[in-house]
Design a protein around this motif. Structure first.
Motif, mmCIF file in Angstrom:
data_model
loop_
_atom_site.group_PDB
_atom_site.id
_atom_site.type_symbol
_atom_site.label_atom_id
_atom_site.label_comp_id
_atom_site.label_asym_id
_atom_site.label_seq_id
_atom_site.Cartn_x
_atom_site.Cartn_y
_atom_site.Cartn_z
ATOM 1 N N LEU A 92 0.862 -1.182 0.000
ATOM 2 C CA LEU A 92 0.000 0.000 0.000
ATOM 3 C C LEU A 92 0.900 1.233 0.000
ATOM 4 N N THR A 93 0.432 2.289 -0.665
ATOM 5 C CA THR A 93 1.287 3.473 -0.808
ATOM 6 C C THR A 93 0.774 4.616 0.054
ATOM 7 N N GLN A 94 1.627 5.082 0.930
ATOM 8 C CA GLN A 94 1.265 6.203 1.796
ATOM 9 C C GLN A 94 1.395 7.522 1.039
ATOM 10 N N ASP A 95 0.655 8.531 1.509
ATOM 11 C CA ASP A 95 0.768 9.887 0.968
ATOM 12 C C ASP A 95 2.185 10.396 1.175
ATOM 13 N N ARG A 96 2.662 11.222 0.233
ATOM 14 C CA ARG A 96 3.974 11.856 0.353
ATOM 15 C C ARG A 96 5.061 10.841 0.683
ATOM 16 N N LYS A 97 5.043 9.772 -0.072
ATOM 17 C CA LYS A 97 5.951 8.658 0.195
ATOM 18 C C LYS A 97 7.416 9.084 0.181
ATOM 19 N N ALA A 98 7.767 10.007 -0.720
ATOM 20 C CA ALA A 98 9.183 10.371 -0.880
ATOM 21 C C ALA A 98 9.662 11.381 0.156
ATOM 22 N N GLU A 99 8.746 11.830 1.043
ATOM 23 C CA GLU A 99 9.153 12.840 2.014
ATOM 24 C C GLU A 99 9.913 12.210 3.180
ATOM 25 N N CYS A 100 10.925 12.918 3.623
ATOM 26 C CA CYS A 100 11.780 12.486 4.742
ATOM 27 C C CYS A 100 10.953 12.223 6.003
ATOM 28 N N ALA B 297 0.510 9.406 7.881
ATOM 29 C CA ALA B 297 0.328 8.964 6.489
ATOM 30 C C ALA B 297 0.395 7.443 6.398
ATOM 31 N N LEU B 298 1.292 6.830 7.162
ATOM 32 C CA LEU B 298 1.436 5.374 7.131
ATOM 33 C C LEU B 298 0.222 4.691 7.759
ATOM 34 N N ARG B 299 -0.251 5.253 8.859
ATOM 35 C CA ARG B 299 -1.386 4.656 9.553
ATOM 36 C C ARG B 299 -2.637 4.686 8.676
ATOM 37 N N ALA C 163 -0.206 -3.391 7.691
ATOM 38 C CA ALA C 163 0.066 -3.981 8.998
ATOM 39 C C ALA C 163 1.488 -3.665 9.452
ATOM 40 N N LYS C 164 2.342 -3.307 8.496
ATOM 41 C CA LYS C 164 3.755 -3.212 8.818
ATOM 42 C C LYS C 164 4.439 -2.244 7.853
ATOM 43 N N VAL C 165 5.453 -1.583 8.343
ATOM 44 C CA VAL C 165 6.266 -0.708 7.494
ATOM 45 C C VAL C 165 7.636 -1.341 7.306
ATOM 46 N N ILE C 166 8.046 -1.416 6.057
ATOM 47 C CA ILE C 166 9.340 -2.011 5.725
ATOM 48 C C ILE C 166 10.254 -0.922 5.195
ATOM 49 N N SER C 167 11.517 -0.972 5.590
ATOM 50 C CA SER C 167 12.468 -0.003 5.054
ATOM 51 C C SER C 167 13.834 -0.659 4.918
ATOM 52 N N LEU D 23 1.876 0.822 13.650
ATOM 53 C CA LEU D 23 2.128 -0.342 12.822
ATOM 54 C C LEU D 23 3.434 -0.986 13.295
ATOM 55 N N GLY D 24 3.621 -2.223 12.890
ATOM 56 C CA GLY D 24 4.909 -2.848 13.125
ATOM 57 C C GLY D 24 5.926 -2.273 12.156
ATOM 58 N N THR D 25 7.186 -2.370 12.496
ATOM 59 C CA THR D 25 8.236 -1.925 11.578
ATOM 60 C C THR D 25 9.277 -3.031 11.470
ATOM 61 N N GLN D 26 9.840 -3.180 10.306
ATOM 62 C CA GLN D 26 10.824 -4.235 10.105
ATOM 63 C C GLN D 26 11.769 -3.881 8.962
ATOM 64 N N HIS D 27 13.008 -4.274 9.125
ATOM 65 C CA HIS D 27 13.984 -4.058 8.058
ATOM 66 C C HIS D 27 13.690 -5.038 6.914
ATOM 67 N N ILE D 28 13.939 -4.602 5.703
ATOM 68 C CA ILE D 28 13.633 -5.412 4.529
ATOM 69 C C ILE D 28 14.295 -6.792 4.584
ATOM 70 N N ALA D 29 15.524 -6.854 5.073
ATOM 71 C CA ALA D 29 16.243 -8.135 5.069
ATOM 72 C C ALA D 29 15.531 -9.158 5.949
ATOM 73 N N GLU D 30 15.131 -8.698 7.125
ATOM 74 C CA GLU D 30 14.452 -9.583 8.072
ATOM 75 C C GLU D 30 13.091 -10.018 7.513
ATOM 76 N N PHE D 31 12.409 -9.067 6.877
ATOM 77 C CA PHE D 31 11.110 -9.349 6.276
ATOM 78 C C PHE D 31 11.258 -10.415 5.185
ATOM 79 N N LEU D 32 12.236 -10.236 4.317
ATOM 80 C CA LEU D 32 12.448 -11.188 3.219
ATOM 81 C C LEU D 32 12.844 -12.555 3.765
ATOM 82 N N TRP D 33 13.738 -12.562 4.743
ATOM 83 C CA TRP D 33 14.224 -13.826 5.295
ATOM 84 C C TRP D 33 13.084 -14.606 5.935
#
Lengths: 477, 245
Positions: B166-174, B199-201, B206-210, B230-240
């Motif tokens: 899902l795409t949050q508003d202003r995705k590219a903003e810091c 924006a994420l909520r 269910a989760k934010v990946i970065s 939401l939960g947050t998780q690093h991409i590597a852990e999510f993929l693994w």
């Protein structure tokens, strides 16, 4: 109290006021979201955009390299065309020159087009104190002149005001006009008010977007026709600009103009583009009898000396960096307290005014890079801001001619970085530190100042990756 | 670039101490693809915190201490856009004119952000073994702009059949992290992360990946403090987690 300490405290006070003004933040968020979308629409093809940026960068970089001879050529050409050229090293000189011209021409009333350089010199204030009437003729400038506020944005000076606030100002200052919040009606009213001012003004003052050395042409970009009226209706026209605005050739102008208007307001071209090359000639029906150009240095020659900081001067004042800055959108322009806000302000103002006066500005940046990404002349803004942070805490790293180098160094902070360095330079010590941090993680303080005002406190893991990797059989070296 | 036999893993100080599971997952993903992963014992930090605060001498001293860890001519993989960006883009300027400039430039040239390495070099193929889920992706500013690898995390996640993005508003903003910015301009940073979490909520994810733990510490910490995040998780852990049988 030291100057450095005072500027930091005052900056934080302005930030605090801005963050507590929900209406202001809403106004900025909504205005900037629109501007960013309009800009993006103008650049559907990234390859073309990057080619145009590179072309614009080269035009500006070339002009800066050749600046001394281009300025000489500009002066010669303008003089040949009948435009009188004046040089000002600082704001006081520029204001004095302009006042003297107006005084000699017996001018009492002045209409002004938008000019950020005249904000640098605080020209309106200077002239008003000497009895002249100065009327801003750009709609946004007119609004903030009524409100007695400085611009909050370099392209859209009244961007911080919504239509209700503007309607309120008109109610106060123009009670003769029926109250309305309709933008078109308000614009039409302003148009009528200003028409009579143009007709009766003795002199017009404007800025300059590009000054062409080859032909002695002053280019002026605008949308309201007020620039054209300010520079043609009164009998005297005085243009004021920074010396860095000179470009070499007339053929340099089209790429700069295209990328300027698209980047600034998302327009393929502005409604008006003026090319001013001489005063009224015998037999011509309109135009001023005399045209003057005031070229202001105000720190620009100093900036030009440093091969990295020089890039600051490529700026064509489109405001795209400001529009895309995630900090500016939270604060608005007034919080910065300088003429130029946002990323270009962070880069330019400490150099122009001094790190000891406004160096704290450089803290208002997350290094996200949004500004550098949209800059039409590819100014590496994050790099410049980072460089100024280094100049602020360590005056000995370069010989850059910026006043106040090293003035923001605080012994506590410098000491903390020394300790940090010592720890991270010695792997054995670092391992001990990690062992302590992981094994004693229950001691992690639950409150960490500003961080925990908005977030929970981070806590070290029970085992570092170092340990986990070893346990999982990864090779160590 | 041909498939390397070995790589160095540069954990970064934040992952090493605060998010070791993210680092470990990154190492496991690479090992599973048949590449030997070397963890240099003496690595600490790329020097970025000091560099971004203006303390360049201190940054240089710490960066210099890393050079010996990554001496051989094999890729250096970093599970963070901002630390990879520090090495790749800023080490060359930081070391300019120094005796060890060429060593630093050599390391910079063979440095990869993790998702960049997984996609461009390993050409990783993933089979999703997880339950259906909805996530949002927050790309760090350094991965997006400095490294120019924002699309790599997207393409990795796109391989997962049961994951809806899902795409949050202003995705590219810091998100407002910015390292020491979060402390020096704490209230501005707080306002920024508030906008980001709102924006994420609003996405129903269910989760934010970065790909950056700095952003995750900021965004995740804010969700925790706000109490309904939401939960947050690093991409590597999510993929693994989703691909490891």
């Amino acid at each position: 109290m030291s100057e450095a300490h005072t500027q930091t405290r005052e900056f934080h006070e302005r930030i605090d006021a801005a963050l507590h003004n929900d209406q202001l933040r809403q106004n900025f968020r909504s205005a900037l979201t629109g501007i960013m979308a309009r800009r993006a629409e103008q650049f559907p093809d990234d390859v073309q955009l990057q080619a145009l940026r590179e072309q614009a960068r080269m035009v500006r970089a070339n002009a800066l390299v050749k600046q001394p001879q281009l300025l000489e050529q500009l002066e010669a050409k303008l003089t040949e065309n009948g435009i009188q050229v004046h040089w000002a090293e600082n704001p006081e000189q520029a204001n004095q020159i302009i006042y003297d011209i107006l005084h000699a021409a017996d001018a009492k009333t002045v209409v002004k087009g938008k000019s950020m350089v005249s904000e640098e010199t605080e020209l309106n204030h200077y002239l008003e104190k000497r009895g002249l009437t100065v009327i801003e003729s750009d709609l946004g400038e007119y609004i903030i002149q009524l409100a007695k506020e400085p611009p909050s944005h370099i392209v859209a000076p009244a961007i911080h005001k919504n239509r209700r606030e503007v309607a309120g100002l008109f109610k106060t200052f123009h009670p003769e006009i029926p109250y309305t919040e309709d933008i078109d009606t308000l614009t039409q009213s302003t148009r009528e008010i200003l028409r009579t001012r143009f007709a009766h003004a003795d002199a017009g003052i404007s800025g300059v977007n590009f000054a062409v050395a080859e032909t002695g042409t002053l280019c002026l970009v605008e949308n309201e026709g007020n620039g054209r009226l300010s520079t043609t209706a009164p009998r005297v026209h005085i243009a004021i600009t920074g010396i860095e605005k000179v470009v070499e050739k007339l053929s340099d102008v089209p790429p700069l103009l295209e990328i300027l208007t698209k980047s600034a307001t998302g327009q393929p071209i502005t409604t008006y583009f003026n090319m001013i090359s001489r005063p009224r000639q015998p037999g011509e029906l309109d135009g001023p009898e005399a045209v003057h150009l005031v070229l202001l240095d105000n720190g620009r020659s100093r900036i030009r000396v440093d091969h990295e900081l020089l890039d600051t001067l490529r700026c064509i004042r489109c405001g795209a960096c400001i529009n895309h800055c995630p900090v500016y959108v939270q604060l608005g322009g007034h919080a910065y307290g300088t003429v130029y806000p946002g990323p270009i302000g962070l880069a330019l103002e400490p150099q122009r005014i001094g790190i000891d006066k406004v160096g704290t500005l450089t803290s208002a940046c997350t290094m996200c890079g949004a500004c550098g990404e949209v800059c039409p002349v590819k100014i590496p803004l994050p790099k410049l801001i980072n460089r100024l942070r280094a100049e602020a805490v360590n005056g000995e790293r370069s010989a850059a001619p910026i006043s106040g180098r090293g003035s923001l160094r605080k012994s506590g902070e410098a000491g903390a970085w020394k300790v940090w360095q010592w720890l991270y330079r010695h792997p054995g010590l670092y391992r001990l530190f990690k062992l302590a941090a992981t094994r004693l993680r229950f001691l992690t303080p639950p409150s960490l100042g500003a961080w925990t005002r908005y977030r929970s406190a981070p806590r070290p893991a029970a085992r570092s990756l170092h340990e986990l990797a070893r346990r999982e059989g990864f090779r160590h070296e | 670039m041909p498939m390397p036999q070995q790589i160095y893993f540069f954990a970064t100080c934040l992952v090493d101490l605060m998010y070791p599971r993210a680092g470990l997952a990154g190492m496991q993903l690479i090992r599973r693809a048949g590449v030997e992963v070397i963890y240099p014992d003496n690595q600490t930090c790329c020097g970025q915190p000091a560099f971004n605060s203006g303390y360049r001498d201190e940054a240089l001293a710490v960066a210099r201490a890393q050079l010996g860890c990554f001496a051989r001519d094999i890729p250096v993989v970093v599970p963070s856009g901002s630390c990879a960006g520090m090495i790749k883009k800023h080490w060359p300027e930081l070391f300019a004119g120094q005796a060890d400039e060429s060593e630093a430039v050599a390391v910079a040239e063979r440095t990869f952000e993790l998702t960049e390495f997984l996609v461009d070099v390993l050409r990783l193929e993933l089979e999703d073994l997880g339950q259906p889920t909805k996530i949002a992706i927050h790309t760090s500013c350094s991965a997006r702009r400095e490294m120019g690898v924002a699309d790599r995390i997207e393409s990795l996640v796109a391989q997962l059949a049961n994951v809806e993005v899902l795409t949050q508003d202003r995705k590219a903003e810091c998100c407002g992290f910015g390292g020491t910015f979060a402390v020096k301009q704490g209230d501005v940073s707080g306002a920024m992360v508030k906008d980001k979490t709102d924006a994420l909520r609003a996405t129903d994810a269910a989760k934010v990946i970065s790909q950056d733990c700095g952003c995750l510490m900021n965004i995740g910490g804010a969700f925790e403090k706000q109490g309904d995040g939401l939960g947050t998780q690093h991409i590597a852990e999510f993929l693994w987690e989703r691909t490891n049988a």
